[in-house]
Design an enzyme around this catalytic site. Structure first.
Site, PDB file in Angstrom:
ATOM      1  N   LYS A  80      -0.902 -11.929   4.963  1.00 45.74           N
ATOM      2  CA  LYS A  80       0.517 -11.612   5.138  1.00 45.74           C
ATOM      3  C   LYS A  80       1.030 -11.933   6.541  1.00 45.74           C
ATOM      4  O   LYS A  80       2.168 -12.376   6.703  1.00 45.74           O
ATOM      5  CB  LYS A  80       0.765 -10.145   4.786  1.00 45.74           C
ATOM      6  CG  LYS A  80       0.500  -9.849   3.312  1.00 45.74           C
ATOM      7  CD  LYS A  80       0.609  -8.369   2.997  1.00 45.74           C
ATOM      8  CE  LYS A  80       0.214  -8.111   1.545  1.00 45.74           C
ATOM      9  NZ  LYS A  80       0.306  -6.676   1.195  1.00 45.74           N
ATOM     10  N   ASN A 101       5.233 -10.626   2.345  1.00 44.26           N
ATOM     11  CA  ASN A 101       4.462 -10.690   1.097  1.00 44.26           C
ATOM     12  C   ASN A 101       5.200 -11.448   0.006  1.00 44.26           C
ATOM     13  O   ASN A 101       4.725 -11.527  -1.121  1.00 44.26           O
ATOM     14  CB  ASN A 101       4.064  -9.294   0.609  1.00 44.26           C
ATOM     15  CG  ASN A 101       5.214  -8.516  -0.001  1.00 44.26           C
ATOM     16  OD1 ASN A 101       6.381  -8.699   0.358  1.00 44.26           O
ATOM     17  ND2 ASN A 101       4.893  -7.622  -0.927  1.00 44.26           N
ATOM     18  N   GLY A 143      -2.812  -4.072   9.422  1.00 46.92           N
ATOM     19  CA  GLY A 143      -2.574  -5.403   8.874  1.00 46.92           C
ATOM     20  C   GLY A 143      -1.242  -5.481   8.162  1.00 46.92           C
ATOM     21  O   GLY A 143      -0.320  -4.705   8.427  1.00 46.92           O
ATOM     22  N   GLY A 144      -1.121  -6.433   7.217  1.00 47.14           N
ATOM     23  CA  GLY A 144       0.155  -6.658   6.549  1.00 47.14           C
ATOM     24  C   GLY A 144       0.700  -5.445   5.839  1.00 47.14           C
ATOM     25  O   GLY A 144       1.877  -5.079   6.014  1.00 47.14           O
ATOM     26  N   ALA A 145      -0.136  -4.769   5.047  1.00 45.30           N
ATOM     27  CA  ALA A 145       0.342  -3.601   4.300  1.00 45.30           C
ATOM     28  C   ALA A 145       0.638  -2.437   5.236  1.00 45.30           C
ATOM     29  O   ALA A 145       1.691  -1.790   5.142  1.00 45.30           O
ATOM     30  CB  ALA A 145      -0.688  -3.188   3.249  1.00 45.30           C
TER      31      ALA A 145
END
Length: 282
Positions: A80, A101, A143-145
Site C-alpha cells: 500500500k 488501497n 504499515g498501510g492498514a
C-alpha cells in the site's frame, strides 16, 4: 452442472478488468465482493488476484497501468505504501496515511489513489457499538492498514492514538504526517503501550499463518478493552480467540472490507458505467 450463483461470470474480449495485488493473495476477499456486484449491475467486468512480491511490485504495477482494458487496481499487504508512491495523484486521506488501497484510471490515463481501509474500519467499529470519539487507541503496526486506521480514527474524534512499530523510520514518518493534520494527539514507540487503552488494533500480518506468534499478549491489556484485528482469513485469529477468552470485546477483520463495497462502487464510477451501457460495447 448448475451454478450456485444467479449470475454466471462470463469473460469476453470486451471485458473490463480490475486487479487486486498482494503478497500473499490467497486470503483476499475483494473478488468475492466486487465480482457479484459487477454481475448485479450488469457490467462486463471482472476483478482478479495478482500475487506479486515486493521487489517486483513497481514493475508489475507499471505494466498493469499500461493495459488499456484495466480500469482499477486494489492493493493489499504489503504494497500500500509503494502504491502511493506510484500513483499520479492521491486523496488527502491517502496522503495523511501514506498509503493507498485503491487506484482508478482517469479518462486521460492518469491513476488516482485513495485509501478506504480506515473509513471501512471506523464504520465497522461504529456498527459494532464502539464509537471512536474520545477513544484512547493503540495500533500495533504502522504499515498501510495501520496508518489508514490511525488517520480515520483521529478524523472521527479519537482522543489519542498510540502507534507501535520496530521500524522507527517508518513510524516517525507516519507520526509527522498525522501531526500535520491532528497535532498533539498521536504518539509512537517501538513496543506497544496499552495504558488506559479503550481499543487495541492488530494492524500487522501476524495471525495469517497458523504458526505466527501473537502480535501482543491480550493479558497485558486493560479490562474490557476492545481488541480488533485487520486480518480477514482466518476469521478467528489466535489473537481474537485469546482476547475473547479473557472477556475482551473483539472486532473481526471482515467488516473493514465489507463497508468499503459502497465506497468502491462510487470510486470506480460503476453506476456511470451502467449508464454508459456497461462499457461492454453492447
Amino acid at each position: 452442472m448448475e451454478s450456485n450463483s444467479s449470475h454466471a461470470l462470463s469473460i469476453s474480449g470486451e471485458s473490463r478488468l480490475y486487479a487486486v495485488l498482494g503478497d500473499p493473495v490467497a486470503q483476499v476477499r475483494a473478488p468475492s465482493l466486487l465480482n457479484p456486484l459487477f454481475a448485479e449491475l450488469g457490467l462486463n467486468s471482472v476483478l482478479f488476484p495478482v500475487h506479486v512480491r515486493p521487489d517486483s511490485f513497481a514493475e508489475v504495477f507499471q505494466g498493469l497501468r499500461k493495459t488499456d482494458n484495466l480500469d482499477g487496481i486494489l492493493v493489499t499487504i504489503p504494497h500500500k505504501a509503494a502504491a502511493l508512491r506510484l500513483a499520479d495523484e492521491v486523496s488527502p486521506a491517502a496522503a495523511a496515511s501514506g498509503a493507498v488501497n485503491a487506484l482508478r484510471r482517469e479518462p486521460d490515463g492518469r491513476w488516482t489513489g485513495e485509501n478506504f481501509d480506515g473509513i471501512g474500519f471506523v464504520a465497522g467499529l461504529t456498527e459494532a457499538g464502539h464509537r471512536p470519539d474520545g477513544m484512547r487507541v493503540t495500533i500495533v503496526g504502522s504499515g498501510g492498514a495501520g496508518s489508514a486506521i490511525a488517520a480515520a480514527l483521529l478524523a472521527a474524534g479519537a482522543a489519542r492514538v498510540s502507534l507501535c512499530d520496530p521500524d522507527t523510520g517508518k513510524l516517525d514518518a507516519l507520526l509527522a504526517r498525522l501531526d500535520a493534520y491532528w497535532p498533539g494527539r498521536e504518539s509512537g514507540s517501538r513496543t506497544p503501550v496499552f495504558t488506559d487503552a479503550d481499543l487495541v488494533v492488530n494492524a500487522t500480518p501476524l495471525g495469517m499463518r497458523p504458526d505466527d506468534p501473537l502480535p501482543f499478549s491480550p493479558q497485558d491489556l486493560p479490562p474490557r478493552c476492545v481488541v480488533a484485528d485487520v486480518i480477514m482469513k482466518p476469521r478467528e485469529t489466535a489473537l481474537l480467540r485469546s482476547a475473547a477468552a479473557l472477556g475482551h470485546p473483539v472486532l473481526h477483520g471482515a467488516p473493514m472490507l465489507d463497508h468499503q463495497l459502497a465506497l468502491y462502487r462510487t470510486f470506480f464510477r460503476l453506476d456511470e458505467a451502467v449508464a454508459d451501457g456497461g462499457r461492454d460495447g453492447e
